[in-house]
Write an enzyme that holds these catalytic residues in place. Structure first.
Site, PDB file in Angstrom:
ATOM      1  N   SER A 103       0.810  -1.208   0.000  1.00 55.35           N
ATOM      2  CA  SER A 103       0.000   0.000   0.000  1.00 55.35           C
ATOM      3  C   SER A 103       0.851   1.269   0.000  1.00 55.35           C
ATOM      4  O   SER A 103       1.539   1.553  -0.977  1.00 55.35           O
ATOM      5  CB  SER A 103      -0.962  -0.039   1.195  1.00 55.35           C
ATOM      6  OG  SER A 103      -1.956   0.941   1.064  1.00 55.35           O
TER       7      SER A 103
ATOM      8  N   GLN B 286      -9.741   2.906  -1.476  1.00 56.10           N
ATOM      9  CA  GLN B 286     -11.008   2.784  -0.769  1.00 56.10           C
ATOM     10  C   GLN B 286     -11.443   4.110  -0.145  1.00 56.10           C
ATOM     11  O   GLN B 286     -10.592   4.914   0.235  1.00 56.10           O
ATOM     12  CB  GLN B 286     -10.902   1.749   0.363  1.00 56.10           C
ATOM     13  CG  GLN B 286     -10.912   0.303  -0.086  1.00 56.10           C
ATOM     14  CD  GLN B 286      -9.623  -0.113  -0.735  1.00 56.10           C
ATOM     15  OE1 GLN B 286      -8.552   0.309  -0.333  1.00 56.10           O
ATOM     16  NE2 GLN B 286      -9.718  -0.940  -1.766  1.00 56.10           N
TER      17      GLN B 286
ATOM     18  N   LYS C 268      -0.819  -4.028  -3.568  1.00 61.01           N
ATOM     19  CA  LYS C 268      -2.151  -3.480  -3.292  1.00 61.01           C
ATOM     20  C   LYS C 268      -2.297  -2.164  -4.032  1.00 61.01           C
ATOM     21  O   LYS C 268      -1.703  -1.160  -3.657  1.00 61.01           O
ATOM     22  CB  LYS C 268      -2.384  -3.257  -1.802  1.00 61.01           C
ATOM     23  CG  LYS C 268      -3.809  -2.743  -1.535  1.00 61.01           C
ATOM     24  CD  LYS C 268      -4.017  -2.313  -0.114  1.00 61.01           C
ATOM     25  CE  LYS C 268      -5.441  -1.807   0.063  1.00 61.01           C
ATOM     26  NZ  LYS C 268      -5.692  -0.570  -0.706  1.00 61.01           N
TER      27      LYS C 268
END
Length: 485
Positions: free
Chosen positions: A308, A337, A333
């Site tokens: 991330s 979101q 990743k």
């Protein structure tokens, strides 16, 4: 990324509750969950039968309320309906949390929280370790990236959502989580006991190594990480640093403002740091503020546990900064979101975009490049994947098990040759255990009892953190020396 409360702040949450989240914009005012059932429905532009679907939902709701043999709580039905819709997306990063779960989720925004200290995600239906936090109970107990947790204290996690599974793993300080773990490459199930503890958020560790080489390790991106990084960098520069290693290994992500602030002061030429791209193909660009490059070379360490936000920094330094990545391919990743609190305290997180590297590359595991590849591959030694044994009964001569194999790998890495590493406790393994016990002033029995196991764990963690024994770090230093003036 998690958007805190109803503010417009852009945040990423890191915690054992879910994988690091990423977003580019905040929601506005919150809505009531229950309002979708009896009231009007927003118009749908896609012609997807939303009206018919909600009428069907209303019918099912009324049938259950009127005809089901037992009384059912309204909130439980509503929570179940939303959870079912989110689970139907088959997206491990989209999740609905009820009030209690959301409350615990928010608690991880504090300066510390209680748990085992690991970032997890749902992968192929199993709770999978992204990375244990540095110095956490999870790391000390031997949990590693890609470990799959299948049971907690005898309770199977099969069929649970990520949040339900995490609620089983978390617990008060001092309590034990007895985990059954499937580890890639191991045929036997591992039994790992983790004593839960308070997990402090200390994210930056800096030191000056030999030859004027500075090393800054970032374990997560928290609220104070950017400031702590800037302070550490200034201190190393003041000491005459000639080259810098940024260690992002095992970093599961964190707050987006933190990683952006760090990248803004490292990526030269006011170049892109990252992009977000929504379902309509619209992109938002984030750019560096730095004009001139640093007067020293930079090498970045990455591994399977880098995920991330740490992947954002690694990609930006590689593609826009031209800096070298050393280590292993990262987690991968690449989705974005948004998270929203409802009026009743529940929370919905939903994937709403991709994030792309400065060159427009999508690094996600599903449909992307499956992580960021290093420029120079450097694998950790075999013992780095070992789990320190904590046997219920002493390990001794003629035993054969995965625990014995882990013992042999650790002994070998510490300089006590066990003669073999296939899991059979041989005479040579016994001699290696005796040698370890003698040098550590333990009773010399040749058996690994609890006292020997605890000392072995302690010394093993020291080995893992020793710069001279860190093969990947030494490769990074060699690369850096060739670039230093």
């Amino acid at each position: 990324m998690y958007i805190r409360g109803r503010t417009a702040a852009i945040l990423i949450v890191f915690s054992v509750l879910c994988s690091s989240l990423l977003t580019a914009a905040a929601f506005g005012a919150s809505e009531s969950i229950a309002s979708i059932l009896p009231g009007s429905v927003p118009a749908s532009n896609s012609g997807d039968g939303l009206e018919d679907g909600l009428q069907k939902l209303q019918r099912a709701y009324r049938m259950i309320k009127q005809e089901y043999i037992q009384d059912v709580n309204d909130q439980k039905l509503i929570d179940g309906a939303i959870s079912g819709m989110v689970e139907a997306l088959d997206d491990p990063y989209s999740v609905y949390m009820d009030q209690e779960t959301a409350k615990q989720f928010h608690s991880t925004l504090e300066s510390s929280f209680e748990g085992i200290g690991a970032e997890v995600t749902m992968k192929n239906g199993r709770v999978t370790i992204v990375s244990p936090f540095k110095g956490s109970p999870a790391e000390k107990a031997g949990l590693r990236p890609e470990d799959q947790v299948i049971k907690v204290n005898g309770v199977s996690l099969e069929g649970m959502t990520l949040n339900e599974a995490v609620m089983k793993i978390r617990g008060p300080k001092g309590t034990k989580a007895k985990l059954e773990v499937v580890r890639p490459g191991h045929s036997e199930i591992l039994h790992i006991t983790v004593t839960r503890d308070e997990i402090p958020i200390e994210t930056v560790d800096a030191q000056m190594l030999k030859g004027g080489i500075g090393k800054i390790e970032i374990s997560q991106f928290a609220e104070d990480t950017a400031k702590d990084f800037a302070d550490a960098l200034e201190k190393l520069e003041g000491q005459g640093m000639k080259g810098l290693v940024i260690d992002l290994r095992g970093n599961p992500g964190g707050l987006l403002p933190a990683v952006l602030e760090i990248a803004e002061d490292l990526v030269p030429g006011e170049k892109p740091i990252m992009f977000t791209e929504d379902k309509r193909g619209q992109r938002v660009e984030y750019k560096s503020k730095l004009k001139e490059p640093k007067p020293y070379p930079i090498v970045v360490l990455i591994d399977k546990g880098s995920a991330s936000a740490s992947e954002i920094l690694a990609a930006a330094l590689k593609e826009s900064g031209g800096y070298t990545l050393v280590g292993q391919t990262t987690f991968g990743k690449g989705t974005v979101q948004t998270a929203k609190d409802f009026d009743d305290g529940s929370n919905l997180k939903l994937t709403m975009a991709k994030w792309l590297t400065p060159k427009g590359i999508w690094i996600d595991q599903k449909g992307g490049t499956k992580g960021i590849k290093p420029d120079v591959t450097a694998k950790p030694p075999a013992y780095a994947r070992a789990t320190p044994p904590m046997p219920d009964k002493p390990l001794k001569r003629d035993m054969a098990s995965t625990e014995v194999r882990n013992l042999q790998l650790i002994l070998d890495g510490m300089g006590y040759p066990p003669g073999r590493t296939d899991g059979y406790f041989s005479e040579q393994t016994e001699l290696a255990v005796k040698a370890f016990q003698k040098t550590r002033k333990l009773p010399v029995s040749g058996q690994v009892d609890q006292k020997t196991a605890l000392k072995l764990q302690e010394e093993f963690l020291k080995l893992l953190r020793d710069p001279e024994s860190d093969i990947q770090l030494q490769v990074a230093i060699d690369v850096l020396k060739k670039q230093m003036k």
